[in-house]
Motif scaffolding. Structure first.
Motif, PDB file in Angstrom:
ATOM      1  N   ARG A  36       0.670  -1.299   0.041  1.00 21.48           N
ATOM      2  CA  ARG A  36       0.029   0.021   0.057  1.00 21.48           C
ATOM      3  C   ARG A  36       0.801   1.363   0.052  1.00 21.48           C
ATOM      4  O   ARG A  36       0.520   2.167  -0.776  1.00 21.48           O
ATOM      5  N   ARG A  37       1.994   1.261   0.712  1.00 26.02           N
ATOM      6  CA  ARG A  37       2.697   2.560   0.999  1.00 26.02           C
ATOM      7  C   ARG A  37       3.526   2.640  -0.643  1.00 26.02           C
ATOM      8  O   ARG A  37       3.553   3.976  -0.988  1.00 26.02           O
ATOM      9  N   GLU A  38       3.964   1.783  -0.997  1.00 28.71           N
ATOM     10  CA  GLU A  38       4.360   1.891  -2.455  1.00 28.71           C
ATOM     11  C   GLU A  38       3.691   2.273  -3.626  1.00 28.71           C
ATOM     12  O   GLU A  38       4.071   2.928  -4.220  1.00 28.71           O
ATOM     13  N   TRP A  39       2.450   1.857  -3.483  1.00 28.12           N
ATOM     14  CA  TRP A  39       1.488   2.278  -4.375  1.00 28.12           C
ATOM     15  C   TRP A  39       1.147   3.611  -4.235  1.00 28.12           C
ATOM     16  O   TRP A  39       0.940   4.613  -5.091  1.00 28.12           O
ATOM     17  N   LEU A  40       0.871   4.064  -3.067  1.00 28.50           N
ATOM     18  CA  LEU A  40       0.579   5.487  -2.759  1.00 28.50           C
ATOM     19  C   LEU A  40       1.775   6.462  -3.117  1.00 28.50           C
ATOM     20  O   LEU A  40       1.532   7.409  -3.509  1.00 28.50           O
TER      21      LEU A  40
ATOM     22  N   LEU B 103      13.973   3.116 -13.509  1.00 25.42           N
ATOM     23  CA  LEU B 103      14.635   2.471 -12.466  1.00 25.42           C
ATOM     24  C   LEU B 103      15.309   2.983 -11.497  1.00 25.42           C
ATOM     25  O   LEU B 103      15.361   2.513 -10.508  1.00 25.42           O
ATOM     26  N   ASP B 104      15.892   4.134 -11.820  1.00 25.06           N
ATOM     27  CA  ASP B 104      16.888   4.846 -11.070  1.00 25.06           C
ATOM     28  C   ASP B 104      16.135   5.342  -9.559  1.00 25.06           C
ATOM     29  O   ASP B 104      16.780   5.598  -8.622  1.00 25.06           O
ATOM     30  N   ARG B 105      14.676   5.648  -9.683  1.00 22.66           N
ATOM     31  CA  ARG B 105      13.964   6.033  -8.735  1.00 22.66           C
ATOM     32  C   ARG B 105      13.361   4.985  -7.694  1.00 22.66           C
ATOM     33  O   ARG B 105      12.671   5.383  -6.873  1.00 22.66           O
ATOM     34  N   LEU B 106      13.758   3.644  -8.330  1.00 22.92           N
ATOM     35  CA  LEU B 106      13.078   2.618  -7.411  1.00 22.92           C
ATOM     36  C   LEU B 106      13.309   2.678  -5.856  1.00 22.92           C
ATOM     37  O   LEU B 106      12.289   2.665  -5.143  1.00 22.92           O
ATOM     38  N   PHE B 107      14.597   2.838  -5.579  1.00 18.09           N
ATOM     39  CA  PHE B 107      14.908   2.740  -3.943  1.00 18.09           C
ATOM     40  C   PHE B 107      15.358   4.210  -3.575  1.00 18.09           C
ATOM     41  O   PHE B 107      15.627   4.648  -2.546  1.00 18.09           O
ATOM     42  N   GLN B 108      15.432   5.174  -4.794  1.00 15.09           N
ATOM     43  CA  GLN B 108      16.125   6.450  -4.116  1.00 15.09           C
ATOM     44  C   GLN B 108      15.382   7.257  -3.138  1.00 15.09           C
ATOM     45  O   GLN B 108      16.296   7.827  -2.413  1.00 15.09           O
ATOM     46  N   SER B 109      14.252   7.518  -3.369  1.00 12.29           N
ATOM     47  CA  SER B 109      13.349   8.233  -2.332  1.00 12.29           C
ATOM     48  C   SER B 109      13.532   7.765  -0.933  1.00 12.29           C
ATOM     49  O   SER B 109      13.585   8.491   0.036  1.00 12.29           O
ATOM     50  N   ASP B 110      13.516   6.458  -0.702  1.00 17.26           N
ATOM     51  CA  ASP B 110      13.746   5.784   0.624  1.00 17.26           C
ATOM     52  C   ASP B 110      14.884   5.936   0.914  1.00 17.26           C
ATOM     53  O   ASP B 110      15.192   6.136   2.122  1.00 17.26           O
TER      54      ASP B 110
ATOM     55  N   LYS C  19       8.125  -3.238  -4.208  1.00 18.98           N
ATOM     56  CA  LYS C  19       8.613  -2.177  -5.069  1.00 18.98           C
ATOM     57  C   LYS C  19       8.620  -2.525  -6.563  1.00 18.98           C
ATOM     58  O   LYS C  19       8.252  -1.724  -7.514  1.00 18.98           O
ATOM     59  N   VAL C  20       8.941  -3.930  -6.960  1.00 15.64           N
ATOM     60  CA  VAL C  20       9.199  -4.469  -8.221  1.00 15.64           C
ATOM     61  C   VAL C  20       7.821  -4.589  -8.870  1.00 15.64           C
ATOM     62  O   VAL C  20       7.511  -4.146  -9.782  1.00 15.64           O
ATOM     63  N   LEU C  21       7.004  -4.993  -7.901  1.00 17.90           N
ATOM     64  CA  LEU C  21       5.393  -5.108  -8.493  1.00 17.90           C
ATOM     65  C   LEU C  21       4.634  -3.719  -8.641  1.00 17.90           C
ATOM     66  O   LEU C  21       4.251  -3.738  -9.799  1.00 17.90           O
ATOM     67  N   VAL C  22       4.899  -2.949  -7.939  1.00 15.47           N
ATOM     68  CA  VAL C  22       4.347  -1.469  -7.973  1.00 15.47           C
ATOM     69  C   VAL C  22       5.059  -1.008  -9.487  1.00 15.47           C
ATOM     70  O   VAL C  22       4.429  -0.325 -10.216  1.00 15.47           O
ATOM     71  N   HIS C  23       6.330  -1.077  -9.454  1.00 14.13           N
ATOM     72  CA  HIS C  23       7.088  -0.803 -10.701  1.00 14.13           C
ATOM     73  C   HIS C  23       6.450  -1.324 -11.996  1.00 14.13           C
ATOM     74  O   HIS C  23       6.195  -0.731 -12.995  1.00 14.13           O
ATOM     75  N   TRP C  24       6.280  -2.630 -11.853  1.00 12.11           N
ATOM     76  CA  TRP C  24       5.579  -3.247 -12.974  1.00 12.11           C
ATOM     77  C   TRP C  24       4.307  -2.759 -13.311  1.00 12.11           C
ATOM     78  O   TRP C  24       3.838  -2.501 -14.378  1.00 12.11           O
TER      79      TRP C  24
ATOM     80  N   LEU D 228      15.596 -15.276  -7.601  1.00 15.42           N
ATOM     81  CA  LEU D 228      16.809 -14.724  -7.186  1.00 15.42           C
ATOM     82  C   LEU D 228      17.056 -13.198  -7.116  1.00 15.42           C
ATOM     83  O   LEU D 228      17.922 -12.505  -6.260  1.00 15.42           O
ATOM     84  N   ALA D 229      16.301 -12.330  -7.920  1.00 17.68           N
ATOM     85  CA  ALA D 229      16.549 -10.988  -8.062  1.00 17.68           C
ATOM     86  C   ALA D 229      16.237 -10.291  -6.726  1.00 17.68           C
ATOM     87  O   ALA D 229      16.948  -9.319  -6.393  1.00 17.68           O
ATOM     88  N   PRO D 230      15.194 -10.500  -6.035  1.00 15.74           N
ATOM     89  CA  PRO D 230      14.915 -10.024  -4.895  1.00 15.74           C
ATOM     90  C   PRO D 230      15.987 -10.068  -3.636  1.00 15.74           C
ATOM     91  O   PRO D 230      16.021  -9.247  -2.949  1.00 15.74           O
ATOM     92  N   LEU D 231      16.421 -11.454  -3.585  1.00 17.99           N
ATOM     93  CA  LEU D 231      17.581 -11.881  -2.812  1.00 17.99           C
ATOM     94  C   LEU D 231      18.920 -10.636  -3.106  1.00 17.99           C
ATOM     95  O   LEU D 231      19.597 -10.262  -2.200  1.00 17.99           O
TER      96      LEU D 231
END
Length: 229
Positions: A16-20, A74-81, A104-109, A214-217
């Motif tokens: 929910r947080r990532e979606w908002l 992609l460069d903003r995927l984790f940047q704001s956090d 985060k990946v699900l919301v990005h997709w 593997l990617a999330p790990l």
């Protein structure tokens, strides 16, 4: 040990947080789709308006533009956090980073890959894509864009602590994107030429399954390293 109900609540709250957060930056949602649409609109003007030429280029061109549109955000995927310190708090809280990355990946997709899939039939018409290529295009984009987002999360995690890491991010993920691009465009081209595409789609599905595992790990490990530096 974290109880399963607590884990489910945590993942739901993260989703929910990532979606908002995604909808607070509406420009980031529109940019990939606008880029996708703009490039495909201008390709006939820059190359040739001939239907036969466009039909030959369509499978590879649509896939290349989809890849670049995914890379764009992609460069903003984790940047704001990372910038506001919340990423460090998530790491020290003891919650599994695998779930955070997956959310985060699900919301990005959902805000990048899914709009591209929905636009694909319209863009296929604009590129004179033969009728036999539409269904394979949708299926290959569905499988491939998910893989692109997952692989991109690794690069985003590796460069999160770097200033202006966009170029390095591209250099990291581009070689990993090549198999997805090859098999994705091949599925459409084989269908147009009348060949069986089951094997190619199976490879795309295997790439998605491997990336999902593997990617999330890998991204979680990269985030820990980046924060601890």
């Amino acid at each position: 040990m974290i109880a399963l109900p607590d884990l489910g609540v945590s993942l739901g709250a993260s989703l929910r947080r990532e979606w908002l957060l995604a909808f607070r930056n509406r420009g980031d949602i529109a940019n990939p789709a606008i880029f996708f649409l703009t490039i495909v609109v201008f390709v006939p003007l820059g190359i040739s308006p001939d239907d036969k030429v466009l039909a030959t280029l369509a499978p590879g061109m649509i896939w290349i533009v989809a890849l670049l549109a995914t890379l764009l955000s992609l460069d903003r995927l984790f940047q704001s956090d990372y910038d506001d310190g919340s990423l460090e708090q998530m790491i020290v809280s003891g919650q599994p980073l695998y779930g955070l990355v997956l959310c985060k990946v699900l919301v990005h997709w959902l805000i990048t890959g899914l709009p591209l899939i929905l636009l694909a039939p319209v863009l296929g018409v604009m590129m004179s894509l033969p009728e036999a290529g539409y269904v394979p295009l949708l299926i290959s984009l569905f499988l491939g864009t998910g893989t692109l987002s997952l692989i991109g999360a690794i690069g985003a995690a590796l460069t999160v602590a770097l200033r202006r890491g966009g170029l390095l991010l591209s250099l990291i993920v581009m070689p990993l994107y090549v198999p997805v691009l090859i098999f994705g465009s091949s599925a459409v081209r084989y269908a147009i030429e009348g060949f069986a595409i089951g094997g190619v789609l199976a490879v795309l599905g295997a790439l998605l399954a491997g990336a999902l595992l593997l990617a999330p790990l890998a991204a979680a490990g990269a985030l820990r390293v980046g924060i601890n530096q």
